[in-house]
Design a protein around this motif. Structure first.
Motif, PDB file in Angstrom:
ATOM      1  N   ALA A   1       0.832  -1.205   0.000  1.00 53.69           N
ATOM      2  CA  ALA A   1       0.000   0.000   0.000  1.00 53.69           C
ATOM      3  C   ALA A   1       0.869   1.259   0.000  1.00 53.69           C
ATOM      4  N   LEU A   2       1.908   1.272   0.832  1.00 54.38           N
ATOM      5  CA  LEU A   2       2.768   2.449   0.904  1.00 54.38           C
ATOM      6  C   LEU A   2       3.548   2.646  -0.387  1.00 54.38           C
ATOM      7  N   ALA A   3       4.029   1.549  -0.976  1.00 53.96           N
ATOM      8  CA  ALA A   3       4.738   1.653  -2.256  1.00 53.96           C
ATOM      9  C   ALA A   3       3.810   2.196  -3.336  1.00 53.96           C
ATOM     10  N   LEU A   4       2.562   1.770  -3.307  1.00 54.82           N
ATOM     11  CA  LEU A   4       1.577   2.227  -4.278  1.00 54.82           C
ATOM     12  C   LEU A   4       1.316   3.723  -4.135  1.00 54.82           C
ATOM     13  N   LEU A   5       1.162   4.186  -2.888  1.00 56.04           N
ATOM     14  CA  LEU A   5       0.837   5.589  -2.660  1.00 56.04           C
ATOM     15  C   LEU A   5       1.986   6.520  -3.007  1.00 56.04           C
ATOM     16  N   ARG A   6       3.220   6.034  -2.877  1.00 57.71           N
ATOM     17  CA  ARG A   6       4.362   6.895  -3.189  1.00 57.71           C
ATOM     18  C   ARG A   6       4.479   7.185  -4.677  1.00 57.71           C
ATOM     19  N   GLN A   7       3.708   6.464  -5.491  1.00 58.27           N
ATOM     20  CA  GLN A   7       3.707   6.714  -6.933  1.00 58.27           C
ATOM     21  C   GLN A   7       2.662   7.745  -7.335  1.00 58.27           C
ATOM     22  N   LEU A   8       1.817   8.143  -6.401  1.00 57.32           N
ATOM     23  CA  LEU A   8       0.712   9.046  -6.722  1.00 57.32           C
ATOM     24  C   LEU A   8       1.129  10.504  -6.548  1.00 57.32           C
ATOM     25  N   ARG A   9       0.561  11.353  -7.352  1.00 58.17           N
ATOM     26  CA  ARG A   9       0.804  12.783  -7.202  1.00 58.17           C
ATOM     27  C   ARG A   9       0.042  13.331  -6.009  1.00 58.17           C
ATOM     28  N   GLN A  10      -1.170  12.820  -5.779  1.00 61.19           N
ATOM     29  CA  GLN A  10      -1.994  13.242  -4.651  1.00 61.19           C
ATOM     30  C   GLN A  10      -2.437  12.002  -3.884  1.00 61.19           C
ATOM     31  N   PRO A  11      -2.397  12.034  -2.546  1.00 54.37           N
ATOM     32  CA  PRO A  11      -2.823  10.863  -1.769  1.00 54.37           C
ATOM     33  C   PRO A  11      -4.336  10.701  -1.821  1.00 54.37           C
ATOM     34  N   PRO A  12      -4.848   9.514  -1.539  1.00 53.77           N
ATOM     35  CA  PRO A  12      -6.299   9.306  -1.520  1.00 53.77           C
ATOM     36  C   PRO A  12      -6.957  10.137  -0.425  1.00 53.77           C
ATOM     37  N   GLN A  13      -8.213  10.509  -0.677  1.00 61.56           N
ATOM     38  CA  GLN A  13      -8.986  11.191   0.368  1.00 61.56           C
ATOM     39  C   GLN A  13      -9.497  10.206   1.408  1.00 61.56           C
ATOM     40  N   LEU A  14      -9.699   8.942   0.973  1.00 58.96           N
ATOM     41  CA  LEU A  14     -10.289   7.926   1.834  1.00 58.96           C
ATOM     42  C   LEU A  14      -9.451   6.657   1.824  1.00 58.96           C
ATOM     43  N   ALA A  15      -9.480   5.935   2.945  1.00 55.05           N
ATOM     44  CA  ALA A  15      -8.830   4.627   3.005  1.00 55.05           C
ATOM     45  C   ALA A  15      -9.670   3.696   3.852  1.00 55.05           C
TER      46      ALA A  15
ATOM     47  N   MET B   1      -6.220  12.534   5.359  1.00 57.58           N
ATOM     48  CA  MET B   1      -6.871  11.324   4.864  1.00 57.58           C
ATOM     49  C   MET B   1      -7.867  10.802   5.891  1.00 57.58           C
ATOM     50  N   LYS B   2      -9.042  10.370   5.417  1.00 60.35           N
ATOM     51  CA  LYS B   2     -10.069   9.802   6.283  1.00 60.35           C
ATOM     52  C   LYS B   2      -9.960   8.279   6.227  1.00 60.35           C
ATOM     53  N   ILE B   3      -9.672   7.667   7.375  1.00 56.24           N
ATOM     54  CA  ILE B   3      -9.417   6.232   7.432  1.00 56.24           C
ATOM     55  C   ILE B   3     -10.524   5.535   8.209  1.00 56.24           C
ATOM     56  N   ILE B   4     -11.097   4.506   7.602  1.00 54.59           N
ATOM     57  CA  ILE B   4     -12.064   3.643   8.275  1.00 54.59           C
ATOM     58  C   ILE B   4     -11.437   2.257   8.353  1.00 54.59           C
ATOM     59  N   VAL B   5     -11.511   1.641   9.526  1.00 52.37           N
ATOM     60  CA  VAL B   5     -10.856   0.353   9.710  1.00 52.37           C
ATOM     61  C   VAL B   5     -11.875  -0.777   9.745  1.00 52.37           C
TER      62      VAL B   5
ATOM     63  N   PRO C   1     -21.768  -3.002   2.405  1.00 53.33           N
ATOM     64  CA  PRO C   1     -21.271  -1.913   1.546  1.00 53.33           C
ATOM     65  C   PRO C   1     -22.077  -0.625   1.674  1.00 53.33           C
ATOM     66  N   SER C   2     -23.391  -0.753   1.904  1.00 56.45           N
ATOM     67  CA  SER C   2     -24.207   0.459   2.045  1.00 56.45           C
ATOM     68  C   SER C   2     -23.825   1.228   3.305  1.00 56.45           C
ATOM     69  N   ARG C   3     -23.470   0.501   4.367  1.00 58.05           N
ATOM     70  CA  ARG C   3     -23.008   1.149   5.599  1.00 58.05           C
ATOM     71  C   ARG C   3     -21.682   1.863   5.355  1.00 58.05           C
ATOM     72  N   LEU C   4     -20.785   1.206   4.635  1.00 56.32           N
ATOM     73  CA  LEU C   4     -19.510   1.828   4.321  1.00 56.32           C
ATOM     74  C   LEU C   4     -19.695   3.049   3.432  1.00 56.32           C
ATOM     75  N   THR C   5     -20.607   2.958   2.476  1.00 57.25           N
ATOM     76  CA  THR C   5     -20.874   4.094   1.595  1.00 57.25           C
ATOM     77  C   THR C   5     -21.294   5.314   2.398  1.00 57.25           C
ATOM     78  N   GLU C   6     -22.160   5.109   3.385  1.00 58.33           N
ATOM     79  CA  GLU C   6     -22.608   6.223   4.219  1.00 58.33           C
ATOM     80  C   GLU C   6     -21.462   6.787   5.048  1.00 58.33           C
ATOM     81  N   LEU C   7     -20.610   5.912   5.571  1.00 53.64           N
ATOM     82  CA  LEU C   7     -19.468   6.384   6.346  1.00 53.64           C
ATOM     83  C   LEU C   7     -18.496   7.181   5.484  1.00 53.64           C
ATOM     84  N   PHE C   8     -18.278   6.709   4.249  1.00 50.26           N
ATOM     85  CA  PHE C   8     -17.397   7.450   3.336  1.00 50.26           C
ATOM     86  C   PHE C   8     -17.966   8.844   3.067  1.00 50.26           C
ATOM     87  N   ARG C   9     -19.253   8.907   2.800  1.00 53.80           N
ATOM     88  CA  ARG C   9     -19.880  10.199   2.492  1.00 53.80           C
ATOM     89  C   ARG C   9     -19.811  11.141   3.691  1.00 53.80           C
ATOM     90  N   GLN C  10     -20.052  10.600   4.874  1.00 56.00           N
ATOM     91  CA  GLN C  10     -19.959  11.426   6.078  1.00 56.00           C
ATOM     92  C   GLN C  10     -18.533  11.937   6.268  1.00 56.00           C
TER      93      GLN C  10
END
Length: 475
Positions: free
Chosen positions: A42-56, A86-90, A118-127
């Protein structure tokens, strides 16, 4: 490398490819999705990005085998080091409140037990996205608080701001060291119109740190198809903020020392000497004096970095400031989604003031976001608020905690007597296990998820620590 997109970027980290792929498919219409199976990938993947993800979305039980939550806990810290916003949900296969509280303390915004809807996660992401767009601080980006420690900090920063010497910022994770660097030691200085560059030394592979800092020549290493400037060069005469400086590899420390001494450095693969005029600000949540004694940090570099040293106080030492922060964040959260802010009932307000906030301002902000989402315009009770806290940091039972630490048998006996008077008959095994678990979780929090450091604090070895943690899930 992903091309710019109008969709938010979502990172899913789960070693079960079936779960990550199915969730990725479910969220593909609303998000650009990246999937990974391990912390390192995951860290190797993110270091290739110009902008980090808003959500994880992070599974706690990541490899290597046997799967333990410390890899997930460590990844939370890694991701927030790369991008504090970054907004992280575990996710966790164990519906364990201890893991949930610890993940939140480290900076996750919420916790979901598997199997997840997934619907619960969708709501958490939106919040998380809705409530994550408010400004982090008031006072034009400054630090909120009127306590004596905060006044002392502002006074020091006012004295050091316009001087060219390095400043070392000490403080616990989540306390606001990055704001001190960007606001007080750059934007309010004569360098405010010059570049401000920030690099987290813990978020970059050790092999990439040198070319990232100093730049490199074409052909200096495999993949160096063209020459590239580094952070020292790009910072020009502005400010270079080196966060988590305690993670700087020992073999790279002499090269940083050289820049601090005379401004000179070389790109990797070049012999030409270049000169930097950037002002260096460094930050750490480690005790660098202890690191020096252990031979992990050079004494000469420490003294060069700490010409001026400021300490950002932990939230537990700032008294009523936590009410000022509550007021700021609850109003800004409500304004961002156009709802009425929640209120705290009187008993809940007392609980708020008694809580130590081991995750500091970051934890306070995330708690406020969750309360804003769950109780808009409502009065939050003490019981509702208590559910958001790390139970081992609340004042219950306030009597006895310090006495147990003191190690005086008579004091421990008196504390036990008071406890027995309130809770008789008592389950002794359960009580002892509760205290053990409290100390273990506290040690992990104080060590920012570093299990070796937590074991050292507890005076046990790492294997023993894992065995005791695993015993919780077997019961």
């Amino acid at each position: 490398m992903l091309l710019p997109s109008a969709k938010p970027l979502l990172l899913i980290v789960d070693d079960d490819s079936l779960i990550s792929e199915s969730l990725g498919f479910a969220f593909a219409q609303e998000y650009d999705v990246l999937t990974s199976q391990s912390r390192g990938h995951a860290l190797a993947l993110l270091r290739q990005l110009r902008q980090p993800p808003q959500l994880a979305l992070v599974d706690l039980g990541l490899p290597p085998l046997p799967h333990r939550p410390d890899e997930g806990f460590a990844l939370i810290g890694d991701l927030l080091a790369l991008s504090p916003e970054m907004k992280i949900i575990v996710l966790s296969g164990q519906s364990d409140e201890g893991n949930a509280r610890h993940a939140r303390t480290l900076g996750a915004v919420d916790f979901v037990a598997k199997p997840c809807d997934p619907s619960r996660l969708t709501e958490l992401f939106r919040q998380a996205l809705r409530f994550g767009n408010e400004p982090q601080t008031a006072q034009a980006g400054g630090l909120i608080g009127e306590s004596l420690p905060m006044q002392r900090l502002r006074l020091q920063l006012g004295q050091y701001a316009n001087l060219a010497y390095p400043v070392l910022i000490e403080g616990e994770s989540g306390s606001g060291k990055d704001i001190v660097a960007s606001h007080y030691l750059h934007r309010l200085t004569e360098r405010h119109d010059k570049p401000f560059l920030a690099l987290n030394c813990a978020a970059i592979s050790p092999t990439l740190l040198e070319p990232t800092l100093f730049g490199y020549a074409k052909g200096a290493f495999t993949g160096a198809t063209s020459a590239k400037s580094g952070y020292f060069e790009d910072a020009d005469s502005g400010t270079l903020f080196l966060d988590e400086i305690g993670e700087l590899p020992l073999d790279l420390q002499p090269k940083l020392l050289r820049v601090l001494e005379n401004g000179e450095y070389q790109r990797v693969g070049e012999t030409q000497t270049r000169v930097s005029t950037a002002r260096i600000v460094a930050a750490t949540n480690r005790d660098l004096r202890q690191e020096m004694r252990a031979g992990r940090f050079r004494a000469d570099l420490f003294h060069r970095l700490s010409v001026f040293t400021v300490t950002v106080p932990p939230l537990r030492e700032t008294g009523l400031d936590r009410l000022l922060l509550l007021e700021h964040f609850r109003k800004s959260c409500a304004a961002s989604v156009r709802t009425e802010p929640f209120q705290l009932a009187a008993p809940a307000q007392s609980l708020w003031l008694d809580y130590g906030f081991p995750g500091n301002v970051r934890e306070l902000r995330n708690i406020t976001i969750r309360l804003s989402a769950r109780y808009p315009g409502q009065t939050v009770t003490a019981e509702q608020l208590r559910a958001e806290f790390d139970h081992f940091d609340t004042p219950e039972p306030a009597t006895g905690t310090a006495m147990l630490v003191a190690g005086d048998l008579e004091e421990v006996k008196q504390a036990a007597r008071r406890h027995l008077e309130k809770a008789s008959p008592l389950n002794l095994d359960a009580t002892l296990e509760l205290w053990q678990r409290g100390y273990i979780e506290a040690a992990i929090e104080l060590s920012a998820g570093n299990m070796s450091e937590a074991a050292r604090r507890l005076g046990i070895n790492r294997t023993t620590l894992y065995n005791r943690m695993e015993s919780w899930t077997r019961r």
